[in-house]
Design a protein around this motif. Sequence first.
Motif, PDB file in Angstrom:
ATOM      1  N   GLN A   7       2.242 -58.135  39.207  1.00  0.00           N
ATOM      2  CA  GLN A   7       1.930 -57.645  37.862  1.00  0.00           C
ATOM      3  C   GLN A   7       0.697 -56.747  37.877  1.00  0.00           C
ATOM      4  O   GLN A   7       0.660 -55.729  37.184  1.00  0.00           O
ATOM      5  CB  GLN A   7       1.714 -58.816  36.900  1.00  0.00           C
ATOM      6  N   SER A   8      -0.283 -57.113  38.673  1.00  0.00           N
ATOM      7  CA  SER A   8      -1.505 -56.316  38.771  1.00  0.00           C
ATOM      8  C   SER A   8      -1.205 -54.921  39.326  1.00  0.00           C
ATOM      9  O   SER A   8      -1.720 -53.915  38.829  1.00  0.00           O
ATOM     10  CB  SER A   8      -2.532 -57.033  39.646  1.00  0.00           C
ATOM     11  N   GLU A   9      -0.377 -54.869  40.347  1.00  0.00           N
ATOM     12  CA  GLU A   9      -0.008 -53.577  40.941  1.00  0.00           C
ATOM     13  C   GLU A   9       0.811 -52.742  39.960  1.00  0.00           C
ATOM     14  O   GLU A   9       0.612 -51.527  39.860  1.00  0.00           O
ATOM     15  CB  GLU A   9       0.783 -53.787  42.230  1.00  0.00           C
ATOM     16  N   LEU A  10       1.705 -53.400  39.211  1.00  0.00           N
ATOM     17  CA  LEU A  10       2.492 -52.679  38.211  1.00  0.00           C
ATOM     18  C   LEU A  10       1.582 -52.132  37.115  1.00  0.00           C
ATOM     19  O   LEU A  10       1.733 -50.983  36.684  1.00  0.00           O
ATOM     20  CB  LEU A  10       3.564 -53.591  37.612  1.00  0.00           C
ATOM     21  N   GLN A  11       0.623 -52.939  36.698  1.00  0.00           N
ATOM     22  CA  GLN A  11      -0.330 -52.484  35.680  1.00  0.00           C
ATOM     23  C   GLN A  11      -1.121 -51.292  36.194  1.00  0.00           C
ATOM     24  O   GLN A  11      -1.311 -50.308  35.477  1.00  0.00           O
ATOM     25  CB  GLN A  11      -1.273 -53.607  35.265  1.00  0.00           C
ATOM     26  N   ASP A  12      -1.600 -51.366  37.414  1.00  0.00           N
ATOM     27  CA  ASP A  12      -2.342 -50.247  38.003  1.00  0.00           C
ATOM     28  C   ASP A  12      -1.492 -48.978  38.029  1.00  0.00           C
ATOM     29  O   ASP A  12      -1.989 -47.888  37.726  1.00  0.00           O
ATOM     30  CB  ASP A  12      -2.796 -50.583  39.425  1.00  0.00           C
ATOM     31  N   THR A  13      -0.221 -49.117  38.377  1.00  0.00           N
ATOM     32  CA  THR A  13       0.681 -47.967  38.416  1.00  0.00           C
ATOM     33  C   THR A  13       0.803 -47.338  37.039  1.00  0.00           C
ATOM     34  O   THR A  13       0.705 -46.107  36.889  1.00  0.00           O
ATOM     35  CB  THR A  13       2.085 -48.397  38.924  1.00  0.00           C
ATOM     36  N   ILE A  14       1.000 -48.176  36.021  1.00  0.00           N
ATOM     37  CA  ILE A  14       1.168 -47.674  34.652  1.00  0.00           C
ATOM     38  C   ILE A  14      -0.122 -47.030  34.148  1.00  0.00           C
ATOM     39  O   ILE A  14      -0.108 -45.911  33.625  1.00  0.00           O
ATOM     40  CB  ILE A  14       1.619 -48.815  33.719  1.00  0.00           C
ATOM     41  N   VAL A  15      -1.236 -47.714  34.326  1.00  0.00           N
ATOM     42  CA  VAL A  15      -2.526 -47.193  33.851  1.00  0.00           C
ATOM     43  C   VAL A  15      -2.875 -45.885  34.563  1.00  0.00           C
ATOM     44  O   VAL A  15      -3.300 -44.917  33.922  1.00  0.00           O
ATOM     45  CB  VAL A  15      -3.643 -48.249  34.024  1.00  0.00           C
ATOM     46  N   ASP A  16      -2.681 -45.833  35.866  1.00  0.00           N
ATOM     47  CA  ASP A  16      -2.966 -44.610  36.622  1.00  0.00           C
ATOM     48  C   ASP A  16      -2.108 -43.448  36.125  1.00  0.00           C
ATOM     49  O   ASP A  16      -2.591 -42.319  35.980  1.00  0.00           O
ATOM     50  CB  ASP A  16      -2.733 -44.817  38.118  1.00  0.00           C
ATOM     51  N   ALA A  17      -0.833 -43.716  35.872  1.00  0.00           N
ATOM     52  CA  ALA A  17       0.068 -42.660  35.396  1.00  0.00           C
ATOM     53  C   ALA A  17      -0.377 -42.132  34.041  1.00  0.00           C
ATOM     54  O   ALA A  17      -0.376 -40.921  33.806  1.00  0.00           O
ATOM     55  CB  ALA A  17       1.503 -43.180  35.327  1.00  0.00           C
ATOM     56  N   GLY A  66      -2.665 -38.185  33.120  1.00  0.00           N
ATOM     57  CA  GLY A  66      -2.231 -37.168  32.166  1.00  0.00           C
ATOM     58  C   GLY A  66      -1.301 -36.131  32.765  1.00  0.00           C
ATOM     59  O   GLY A  66      -1.033 -35.111  32.135  1.00  0.00           O
ATOM     60  N   GLU A  67      -0.809 -36.398  33.964  1.00  0.00           N
ATOM     61  CA  GLU A  67       0.053 -35.427  34.633  1.00  0.00           C
ATOM     62  C   GLU A  67       1.487 -35.561  34.128  1.00  0.00           C
ATOM     63  O   GLU A  67       2.051 -36.649  34.087  1.00  0.00           O
ATOM     64  CB  GLU A  67       0.021 -35.641  36.149  1.00  0.00           C
ATOM     65  N   GLU A  68       2.073 -34.432  33.775  1.00  0.00           N
ATOM     66  CA  GLU A  68       3.445 -34.410  33.271  1.00  0.00           C
ATOM     67  C   GLU A  68       4.430 -34.978  34.282  1.00  0.00           C
ATOM     68  O   GLU A  68       5.427 -35.596  33.899  1.00  0.00           O
ATOM     69  CB  GLU A  68       3.857 -32.974  32.911  1.00  0.00           C
ATOM     70  N   LYS A  69       4.151 -34.810  35.543  1.00  0.00           N
ATOM     71  CA  LYS A  69       5.091 -35.265  36.574  1.00  0.00           C
ATOM     72  C   LYS A  69       5.213 -36.785  36.616  1.00  0.00           C
ATOM     73  O   LYS A  69       6.153 -37.317  37.195  1.00  0.00           O
ATOM     74  CB  LYS A  69       4.700 -34.726  37.944  1.00  0.00           C
ATOM     75  N   MET A  70       4.279 -37.500  35.978  1.00  0.00           N
ATOM     76  CA  MET A  70       4.317 -38.959  35.959  1.00  0.00           C
ATOM     77  C   MET A  70       5.222 -39.494  34.851  1.00  0.00           C
ATOM     78  O   MET A  70       5.648 -40.649  34.892  1.00  0.00           O
ATOM     79  CB  MET A  70       2.906 -39.522  35.779  1.00  0.00           C
TER      80      MET A  70
END
Length: 69
Positions: free
Chosen positions: A18-28, A32-36
Amino acid sequence: MNLNLRNAVITNVTGNSQSELQDTIVDAIQSGEEKMLPGLGVLFEVIWQNASQDEQQEMLTTLEQGLKK
């Protein structure tokens, strides 16, 4: 080259905590990159497909509230 974005995103995060998934979402979101955006869309699709009708309604209410100006 035939790239299946859904499979690529799901393969990338399968087995993540869950922590890694949260990091992925928050980083994306923070990047602010459209490609995310497509990747976030795939993650939302997984959430939606695995949510009950009540949870889907709650998400829709939250989304509606978040989009009000």
